[in-house]
Design a protein around this motif. Sequence first.
Motif, mmCIF file in Angstrom:
data_model
loop_
_atom_site.group_PDB
_atom_site.id
_atom_site.type_symbol
_atom_site.label_atom_id
_atom_site.label_comp_id
_atom_site.label_asym_id
_atom_site.label_seq_id
_atom_site.Cartn_x
_atom_site.Cartn_y
_atom_site.Cartn_z
ATOM 1 N N SER A 113 0.777 -1.267 -0.037
ATOM 2 C CA SER A 113 0.054 0.018 0.290
ATOM 3 C C SER A 113 0.991 1.310 -0.013
ATOM 4 O O SER A 113 0.528 2.016 -0.482
ATOM 5 C CB SER A 113 -0.847 0.008 1.018
ATOM 6 O OG SER A 113 -0.164 -0.029 2.362
ATOM 7 N N GLU A 114 2.104 1.324 0.578
ATOM 8 C CA GLU A 114 2.833 2.400 0.487
ATOM 9 C C GLU A 114 3.311 2.525 -0.874
ATOM 10 O O GLU A 114 3.475 3.522 -1.223
ATOM 11 C CB GLU A 114 4.132 2.179 1.696
ATOM 12 C CG GLU A 114 3.672 2.517 2.984
ATOM 13 C CD GLU A 114 4.801 1.839 3.845
ATOM 14 O OE1 GLU A 114 4.971 2.128 5.039
ATOM 15 O OE2 GLU A 114 5.764 1.172 3.497
ATOM 16 N N LEU A 115 3.640 1.416 -1.530
ATOM 17 C CA LEU A 115 4.388 1.635 -2.878
ATOM 18 C C LEU A 115 3.183 2.283 -3.778
ATOM 19 O O LEU A 115 3.499 2.938 -4.770
ATOM 20 C CB LEU A 115 4.658 0.059 -3.316
ATOM 21 C CG LEU A 115 6.061 -0.428 -2.475
ATOM 22 C CD1 LEU A 115 6.156 -1.793 -2.974
ATOM 23 C CD2 LEU A 115 7.180 0.621 -3.224
ATOM 24 N N VAL A 116 1.867 1.717 -3.746
ATOM 25 C CA VAL A 116 0.878 2.382 -4.421
ATOM 26 C C VAL A 116 0.733 3.895 -4.323
ATOM 27 O O VAL A 116 0.437 4.390 -5.132
ATOM 28 C CB VAL A 116 -0.304 1.405 -4.248
ATOM 29 C CG1 VAL A 116 -1.521 2.085 -4.864
ATOM 30 C CG2 VAL A 116 -0.542 0.061 -4.612
ATOM 31 N N ARG A 117 0.822 4.136 -2.791
ATOM 32 C CA ARG A 117 0.744 5.540 -2.504
ATOM 33 C C ARG A 117 2.030 6.438 -3.120
ATOM 34 O O ARG A 117 1.733 7.422 -3.638
ATOM 35 C CB ARG A 117 0.565 5.884 -1.029
ATOM 36 C CG ARG A 117 -0.152 7.076 -0.652
ATOM 37 C CD ARG A 117 -0.320 7.017 0.873
ATOM 38 N NE ARG A 117 0.861 6.667 1.752
ATOM 39 C CZ ARG A 117 0.899 5.588 2.511
ATOM 40 N NH1 ARG A 117 -0.419 5.078 2.796
ATOM 41 N NH2 ARG A 117 1.814 5.512 3.322
ATOM 42 N N GLU A 118 3.212 6.033 -2.857
ATOM 43 C CA GLU A 118 4.274 6.687 -3.291
ATOM 44 C C GLU A 118 4.585 6.603 -4.682
ATOM 45 O O GLU A 118 5.303 7.654 -5.298
ATOM 46 C CB GLU A 118 5.418 6.214 -2.663
ATOM 47 C CG GLU A 118 5.603 6.244 -0.923
ATOM 48 C CD GLU A 118 5.697 7.559 -0.716
ATOM 49 O OE1 GLU A 118 6.442 8.604 -1.150
ATOM 50 O OE2 GLU A 118 5.052 8.081 0.268
ATOM 51 N N PHE A 119 4.191 5.642 -5.314
ATOM 52 C CA PHE A 119 4.680 5.402 -6.882
ATOM 53 C C PHE A 119 3.198 5.024 -7.816
ATOM 54 O O PHE A 119 3.242 4.151 -8.133
ATOM 55 C CB PHE A 119 5.622 4.276 -6.913
ATOM 56 C CG PHE A 119 6.975 4.417 -6.161
ATOM 57 C CD1 PHE A 119 7.766 5.605 -6.687
ATOM 58 C CD2 PHE A 119 7.013 3.626 -4.982
ATOM 59 C CE1 PHE A 119 8.866 5.957 -5.785
ATOM 60 C CE2 PHE A 119 8.203 4.070 -4.218
ATOM 61 C CZ PHE A 119 9.072 5.175 -4.741
ATOM 62 N N GLN A 121 0.302 5.078 -10.435
ATOM 63 C CA GLN A 121 0.084 5.224 -11.914
ATOM 64 C C GLN A 121 0.088 6.669 -12.354
ATOM 65 O O GLN A 121 -0.737 7.645 -11.866
ATOM 66 C CB GLN A 121 -0.832 4.265 -12.583
ATOM 67 C CG GLN A 121 -1.099 3.983 -13.809
ATOM 68 C CD GLN A 121 -0.294 2.817 -14.052
ATOM 69 O OE1 GLN A 121 0.848 2.729 -14.218
ATOM 70 N NE2 GLN A 121 -0.941 1.552 -14.230
ATOM 71 N N PRO A 122 0.880 6.942 -13.667
ATOM 72 C CA PRO A 122 0.451 8.363 -14.112
ATOM 73 C C PRO A 122 -0.965 8.645 -14.324
ATOM 74 O O PRO A 122 -1.716 7.637 -14.862
ATOM 75 C CB PRO A 122 1.523 8.398 -15.272
ATOM 76 C CG PRO A 122 2.211 7.154 -15.439
ATOM 77 C CD PRO A 122 1.628 6.115 -14.523
ATOM 78 N N ASP A 123 -1.220 9.996 -13.906
ATOM 79 C CA ASP A 123 -2.454 10.296 -14.093
ATOM 80 C C ASP A 123 -2.956 10.271 -15.495
ATOM 81 O O ASP A 123 -2.316 10.808 -16.405
ATOM 82 C CB ASP A 123 -2.692 12.053 -13.544
ATOM 83 C CG ASP A 123 -4.021 12.310 -13.505
ATOM 84 O OD1 ASP A 123 -4.968 11.742 -14.099
ATOM 85 O OD2 ASP A 123 -4.342 13.674 -13.058
ATOM 86 N N PRO A 124 -4.222 9.461 -15.899
ATOM 87 C CA PRO A 124 -4.511 9.469 -17.285
ATOM 88 C C PRO A 124 -4.708 10.899 -17.804
ATOM 89 O O PRO A 124 -4.422 11.090 -19.243
ATOM 90 C CB PRO A 124 -6.130 8.769 -17.140
ATOM 91 C CG PRO A 124 -5.924 8.211 -15.907
ATOM 92 C CD PRO A 124 -4.932 8.861 -14.918
ATOM 93 N N LYS A 125 -5.158 11.938 -17.238
ATOM 94 C CA LYS A 125 -5.083 13.323 -17.896
ATOM 95 C C LYS A 125 -3.905 13.614 -18.300
ATOM 96 O O LYS A 125 -3.799 14.263 -19.204
ATOM 97 C CB LYS A 125 -5.836 14.045 -16.559
ATOM 98 C CG LYS A 125 -7.440 13.906 -16.486
ATOM 99 C CD LYS A 125 -7.754 14.915 -15.669
ATOM 100 C CE LYS A 125 -8.935 14.535 -14.674
ATOM 101 N NZ LYS A 125 -8.640 14.892 -13.303
ATOM 102 N N LEU A 126 -2.905 13.484 -17.437
ATOM 103 C CA LEU A 126 -1.548 13.760 -17.725
ATOM 104 C C LEU A 126 -1.105 13.145 -19.163
ATOM 105 O O LEU A 126 -0.710 13.816 -20.068
ATOM 106 C CB LEU A 126 -0.636 13.433 -16.654
ATOM 107 C CG LEU A 126 0.897 14.124 -17.235
ATOM 108 C CD1 LEU A 126 0.866 15.602 -16.505
ATOM 109 C CD2 LEU A 126 1.893 13.260 -15.973
#
Lengths: 552, 416
Positions: A113-119, A121-126
């Motif tokens: 869960s820390e990894l999901v939070r810290e790293f 997925q790039p924002d689809p909008k970006l």
Amino acid sequence: MPRSRLPVVLILSLVLGVVGGPGARGASAPRPSSPSSTVPLSLSVPPSPLTEEQKILHVLNRLGYGPRPGDVERVKAMGLPAYLRQQLYPETIPDHEVERQLKGLLTLSMTTSELVREFPQPDPKLLKKVGDGEMSRAEAMEVFPAEKRPVRIVGELQSAKLIRAVESERQLQESMVDFWFNHFNVFAGKGAVKWMLVSYERDAIRPHALGKFKDLLLATARHPAMLFYLDNWMSVRNDFPGRPGGKGPKGLNENYARELMELHTLGVDGGYTQKDVVEVARCFTGWTINQPRNDGSFVFRTGAHDEGDKVVLGHRIPAGGGQSDGDRVIELLARHPSTATFIATKLARRFVADEPPPALVARAADTFTRTDGDIRAVLATIVTSPEFFSAGAYRAKIKKPFDLVASAVRAVGGRTSGGPSLARTVGQIGEPLYASQPPTGYPDRAEAWVSTGALLSRMNFALGLTANRYPGTRVDLGRLVGAGDPRDSPELLDRLLAGLVHDRVSVETREALLRQLTDPEITRGPRGDRTINPDLEKLAALVLGSPEFQRR
Amino acid sequence: MEMTRRALIKSGAIALVGLGSLPRFLVRTASAGAGAPNRKILVALFQRGAVDGLSMVVPHAEPNYYAVRSSIAIPRPQSGNSEAAIDLNGFFGLHPALGPLLPFWESRRLAIVHACGSPDTTRSHFDAQDYMESGTPGVKSTADGWLGRALHAKPDPSATAFRAVAMGAALPRALRGEAPSLAISNIADFDIRSGVGTLNAKRGFEALYERGVQDLLHGTGRETFEAVKMLKAADPLRYQPANGALYPRGRFGESLRQIAQLIKANVGIEVAFLDSGGWDTHAGQGNSQGQLANRLGEFAQALGAFDRDLGDRMADVVVLTMSEFGRTVQENGNHGTDHGHATVMLVLGGPVKGGQVYGRWPGISREQLFEGRDLDVTTDFRHLFAEVAVKHLGVPASAPLFPGFALKPSAFPGTV
């Protein structure tokens, strides 16, 4: 699961202690910290046609990633049996240098869960902005740099794997982590697996790499990386209502059940049917993941579980077992004779020969059964067998790409902090780390690795390594060959060969290398001038790219 | 360590020709034939992971199709609807993402073989791929592959090291055997790269693999250096995609682009092999859009670009697609499909008798399904593969292409 099987373990240790012999003087060997000692305290090396030095080289090349300068002498001094025993109990070997190096890789100690939070997925909008040309790639990288992306997780895992293989004193443990990861393969490129990989290797594979097979099997079965990779997290009882609007899972998914039997335990000819696949899938319904892209931990959902009666491989699993249905299947499969043979075969293939001797496989399978799947004990059977120390097994295995890279850095006494370019090279030679897509993992046979393109990549790697072209990896060839007259070519060559391949070089290879030192066509410098000193870098690269060095 | 049969024969074959003063490729390029145009070429394309044939070529006139695939079915053809299947013959339609293949169909250069597959019932990817590549369903001990045997059955004294090329780091099972073949990840990297003084290292390595024992490593090493020399002379990299061909980004498009370069450079390629992955759609398969549609889009765009790029050369090229099995007819609980039985295979190119769907359609109503769940196999893949090898490449029909299987040319589907 409670680990209260101590009585069984004690009895086993007693029985095996007798096998080990009352005269076993374990005083000099480190005391195992684990109570599950099923390996005789004193290991013996069987009679062998190999010389003492060859035996040591063989052990260093097979248990781990080959000798570093001075390793052969160190093992000679402590004695081969003591070295084998130490390697079988890696927790007794101090490994401070590796621990220090790994501290720099922050992701290794993080939870999923820390990894999901810290790293994230790039924002689809970006991504859409970049796609539409509203933002340049460079701008996007600035807003969302690579070190904040999930790609960093796999990068650090690859670095850690290289650091450990090259630097760790616990060579057998590292080989076994590699072996089991491959056996229970998951693929970094599939969905949420990339955030779960760190925990998978650290919490499911590594702690059990030399432990009980059943514990390892259960740890992988429960792990979100496996549940996600082989889709079990979405497998629900066939009459599951699903969410409104037809969304969400509704029905069995057989993927994990099939691979569990075919690849993890029984083997494809291990005696199961399509009906067994369905029954096993039913047993594992409800074994799922809590919020795969957030919390990412194991959870059992009663509502999704098929509570009916099941029959797996002829064994009835009565209705109402809930989560324990899956545990029952794990027990059944871990103790199945086909599993003993399948695992013994794969281990013997890894440590002895592509076509492992059937008699050795039978003995290793017997140890597996006798010790209730004690991996350490099976390994002890294999690495102290006459087959292991036979002339036919010596240098018979072709190094996998990762073996080649790690062993080359070790051979030249190099140091590495991993890094993307070295990891990429392992991929170019054919074994992208954590990126084997099929559940079979990477093959362990020569034919799979020896091809024209791959061979060229191996030679190019050797050239890059000795020329120090891999950032994060440093070799010092001068130190390797030591003092001496640099103009005495044959002597220099022999020192290089002694340091890199020890006795393992054919007459043809030595002569061919010697010609490199005298052939004006070859010693001529880039501007046509005759170089005075033979090109040590190229010469070392030739040795590391030679047919001899591709074997272990 | 005992030598494998392949190693023995590989090194033996090279010793026979002799790696003397004159490189073999010089001899060969001097002789006509090897690299000359008009050589028949087969591109074998393996869709690994078991592609859903019912989504590639949709039986839109089957009433049951829409009943069992509530969320993943491709809508019936409808003019102006870009989400709908593209009708082919009133019964079958192409997935809309396969639009780039429509010109092949319209110019009768695309043949479709539906309900094609293996008589073996395994639903293991690994085993099924192994069987399809060895060409011996149910028999694991076969040492060589069907393409390896096809090449061996048609000895070619003018053959170059590039007669059989696989794009990738490892040689696929299908090409294993007594005939030499080559695995290349990227043709630009296919050389010794030692920076300054390249000559030295290259010569040095060559010398190391030239002599010594006859084993897999040495044999492969010798093949490697011969291939490097030839490629340098032919310089395929100077061929850029022609006729405005635009290959999609990614490994698959790149591999096809490089195969086109090798063909145009006349290095003597006869068989090319490449992989395409990501077809194992157990969950979230999607319909006209989504996971599978994206994969099919890339697949079709790459093949379209390949055709454009090769232009007239396509007259001698056949592309054969294959996949280890198909997928369940009914969608599963995760809007995906599980491992099934028959699938669809495509035959594209100039020599193809296209514009037709070949093979008997077994139907997909419940009682017509194999084991009550999967599309039944009505064309044994070996008959299709054999047809392409025999009719297109000119392999003798009597050759032991598929050991233990009685080839009946009368059972060839008729695609080339």
